[in-house]
Design a protein around this motif. Structure first.
Motif: not given
Lengths: 177, 397
Positions: B17, B26, B23, B20-21
Motif C-alpha cells: 500500500r 513508484s 504512485p 501505491l500511496r
C-alpha cells in the motif's frame, strides 16, 4: 561454546565443499619428465644410443622404401607435432628453435626457419602394432618425450612415392629431454 | 499478527500500500529499474548470442583440412583443387554414404571461402560479405543446414543465409528470392534462403564452387571439410597430414576452430560483463536514492510505527520489502519486454552475424541483477531508518 562449534562446523562444511569440487586432473595429464615404466614403453625406449645416426635431411633424401634407418632429430616442426597417438614429427638438428627472448609461445614450430627448408628437414615417425596400426597411446606418456626433445629413432623407412617418406619406428633413444 | 525472527512484523500489504500511496514516484522508480534490467538483459543476450553462435558452429564430427598455419584464418588458406580428390581417395576415416546405383559417396566438401565486397541490386554502396563456394556434397558434411525457402543454387545462383542481410547491413527484403547480388564482378540470382541452427554459416552467401572459381579466376580451394566415419577421430586425419608433409596440409577439428574464435572474442565478452557490472552499479545507486527519499519523506510515519510497538528491525524489513517488490516487478517487466522485443535481434560482427539470445540463462542473470539492485539499494536506507531517534522523528515536519 555453541557459537564456536557452529563456526567450526561451517568452516568444515566449506572446506569439504572446496575439496569436493576441486577437479583432480592428474589422471589426464602426462608428465614427460617422468620415466615411462610400463611394458609397452620399455619395449620401445632404448637404453643405449644406436650407432651411425643420420640427420633428417639426409634420411629424407637417401632412404629407400624398407631401408633400416637410424635418425637423430628434435620433436617439432609445427605448433602441434604430436598427434595424440604414438606418432609425431621430428626435424633436423641443424634447425634452431626461436630464441627465448622473442616471446614465441611454441618454439618447437621452428617458425623462424624458411617454411620450404623446414619441410625438407621434417619427417613423420610412428610406432605401430603388429597389424601396422599406430599405437593408441600418446607418445608423450608412452615414451616420456616432449616438444623439442632430442631423440634418436631406429626404424624402417616407408616411402609411398617420390615425395612422401615416414619412419615406422621400433626404438627410440632419448638424448635430451 | 505477523511474527518472525522473534519480533512483530509490519503487515505484508502495508509495504504494498505504501508503494501505491505515491504512485508517481513508484512508477518512475519502476521505469528506471526496468530500464536497468532491460539493459542488463541486452548485454547478457549479446554475450550469450555470441557464445552460442560460435559453440553450435563446430560439428564435433567435422574436420577442416587446410594449408599449414591457417588454422585461425581459413580465408588465408589455399590448397590445390586436385587435393580434394586425393583426400577423398586416401583418407579411410571419412564417412562414405550409399549413393545412386550402389556407388559410395564420400562425405567431403571442397570449399572456397572468402570475405568480399557485395553489391545488392546494383546500389552504389557495397558491403563486406562472406561467400562460400560449395558443391552438391556440402550438405553431407554441413548436416545442420536446412533450406528455408527456394532451391539449392544452380549455375549463376546464390543461396543466402538467414543472417546474411544483417552481415551486409541491409534489410532482409533486399535479399528476397529472385533478387540479385553482385560480387567478384558477376551478378548472382538469389535461389533461396538457408538456416543452420544459429551457427556462423547463417551469415554467408553460398554459390557453386566452380562458378566462384571462374569468377575469381582461381583454381584453388580454401579447405576441404570432411565428415568423420563412425569410430574415427581427428588423429586419423592429423596423421595423414603429417605423413604427407609434401602436401603442406593441416587438420583442425571444426569445434576447435570455433573455440579459437571464442578465445579471440574473449576481451569483447569481458568488456560486456564489465558493462553489466556498471549498469547494475548505476541501478543500485538509483534504487538507493529513491529509497533514501522514501525514508526522508516518511520520518514521522516511521517514528509513529515505533511508538505503537514495531521494532526498528521490522520497519527496516518493511522498507526492504518495498525495494524488493519494485525491483522484482521491474525485473519481470524487463524480462517480458526482452523476450518479446529483443530476443532474436540480429547483430553484425566481424566473423558474420548472430542473434541476441534471451534464453533461460539470460533471464536468470537479468532477474538476479534486478533482485540484487533491489536488496543492495534498500539496505542503506533501511539502516538509516533504524537509526532515527523516535522523539526527533515524531517532531519532524
Amino acid at each position: 561454546m555453541f557459537k564456536s562449534t557452529r563456526f567450526a562446523l561451517s568452516i568444515l562444511t566449506v572446506g569439504l565443499l572446496v575439496v569436493g569440487c576441486t577437479r583432480n586432473d592428474s589422471s589426464n595429464k602426462t608428465d614427460p619428465d617422468k620415466k615411462p615404466s610400463n611394458a609397452v614403453a620399455s619395449k620401445h625406449v632404448l637404453d643405449s644410443e644406436p650407432a651411425s645416426a643420420k640427420g633428417v635431411k639426409e634420411v629424407k633424401q637417401q632412404a629407400k622404401d624398407g631401408d633400416e634407418v637410424v635418425v637423430v632429430g628434435r620433436i617439432g616442426g609445427s605448433d602441434k607435432p604430436f598427434t595424440g597417438r604414438a606418432s609425431f614429427t621430428i626435424v633436423d638438428v641443424s634447425f634452431k628453435p626461436c630464441p627465448d627472448g622473442e616471446g614465441c609461445p611454441t618454439p618447437w614450430d621452428f617458425c623462424c626457419e624458411a617454411p620450404d627448408d623446414l619441410a625438407k628437414g621434417t619427417i613423420f615417425v610412428k610406432f605401430v602394432d603388429s597389424a601396422g596400426k599406430t599405437l593408441a597411446n600418446d607418445a608423450k606418456a608412452l615414451l616420456g618425450v616432449k616438444e623439442l626433445s632430442t631423440i634418436v629413432i631406429r626404424g624402417q623407412a616407408k616411402r609411398d612415392d617420390d615425395k612422401s617418406i615416414s619412419i615406422v619406428a621400433n626404438g627410440v633413444f632419448i638424448k635430451q629431454k | 499478527m505477523y511474527e518472525a525472527f522473534g519480533f512483530r512484523l509490519l503487515p505484508w500489504d502495508y509495504g504494498v500500500r505504501n508503494l501505491l500511496r505515491r504512485p508517481a514516484r513508484s512508477a518512475m522508480t519502476l521505469f528506471g529499474l526496468t530500464l536497468v534490467v532491460v539493459l542488463v538483459l541486452v548485454v547478457v543476450g549479446f554475450i550469450r548470442g555470441l557464445e552460442v553462435s560460435l559453440s553450435v558452429s563446430g560439428d564435433p564430427q567435422v574436420v577442416l583440412i587446410h594449408t599449414l598455419g591457417a588454422a585461425e584464418n581459413m580465408e588465408n588458406s589455399s590448397i590445390p583443387s586436385s587435393q580434394a580428390a586425393l583426400l577423398s581417395a586416401s583418407l579411410k576415416s571419412v564417412q562414405r554414404q550409399q549413393g545412386p546405383s550402389g556407388s559410395k559417396v564420400v562425405c567431403a566438401s571442397p570449399e572456397l571461402f572468402l570475405g568480399t565486397q557485395v553489391n545488392i541490386d546494383h546500389e552504389s554502396e557495397e558491403s563486406l560479405g562472406l561467400v562460400r563456394g560449395i558443391t552438391p556434397a556440402t550438405p553431407l558434411v554441413r548436416r545442420n543446414v536446412q533450406i528455408l525457402q527456394g532451391n539449392w543454387p544452380g549455375p549463376g545462383e546464390v543461396l543466402v543465409g538467414r543472417l546474411a542481410a544483417t552481415k551486409l547491413g541491409t534489410r532482409p527484403e533486399e535479399l528476397a528470392v529472385g533478387k540479385t547480388v553482385t560480387f567478384e564482378g558477376r551478378t548472382w540470382k538469389i535461389s533461396g534462403h538457408f538456416a543452420s541452427t544459429g551457427s556462423a554459416l547463417e551469415a554467408e552467401l553460398w554459390c557453386p564452387l566452380e562458378d566462384l572459381q571462374l569468377a575469381m579466376k582461381r583454381q584453388d580451394l580454401s579447405l576441404v571439410a570432411i565428415l568423420l566415419a563412425s569410430g574415427a577421430d581427428l588423429a586419423d586425419v592429423d596423421e595423414f597430414c603429417k605423413e604427407r608433409l609434401d602436401l603442406e596440409l593441416q587438420a583442425t577439428a571444426e569445434s576447435t576452430y570455433y573455440a579459437s574464435l571464442q578465445r579471440h572474442y574473449g576481451p569483447v565478452r569481458l568488456l560486456a560483463w564489465l558493462i553489466v557490472v556498471i549498469i547494475a552499479g548505476a541501478g543500485i545507486f538509483t534504487g538507493m536514492n529513491v529509497m533514501y527519499g522514501a525514508v526522508t519523506g516518511r520520518v514521522r510515519e516511521l517514528a509513529t510505527l515505533q511508538t505503537i510497538g514495531f521494532v526498528r528491525r521490522a520497519i527496516a524489513l518493511s522498507l526492504l520489502q518495498e525495494g524488493m517488490l519494485l525491483a522484482m516487478s521491474a525485473s519481470l517487466l524487463a524480462a517480458a519486454f526482452a523476450v518479446i522485443a529483443i530476443q532474436g535481434t540480429a547483430v553484425r560482427f566481424t566473423m558474420g552475424a548472430f542473434t541476441l539470445r534471451v534464453d533461460s540463462t539470460t533471464v536468470l542473470i537479468g532477474v538476479g541483477v534486478g533482485l540484487l539492485v533491489g536488496v543492495l539499494g534498500s539496505i542503506p536506507p533501511a539502516i538509516r531508518a533504524m537509526r532515527l531517534p523516535v522523539v526527533e522523528g515524531l517532531k519532524a515536519i
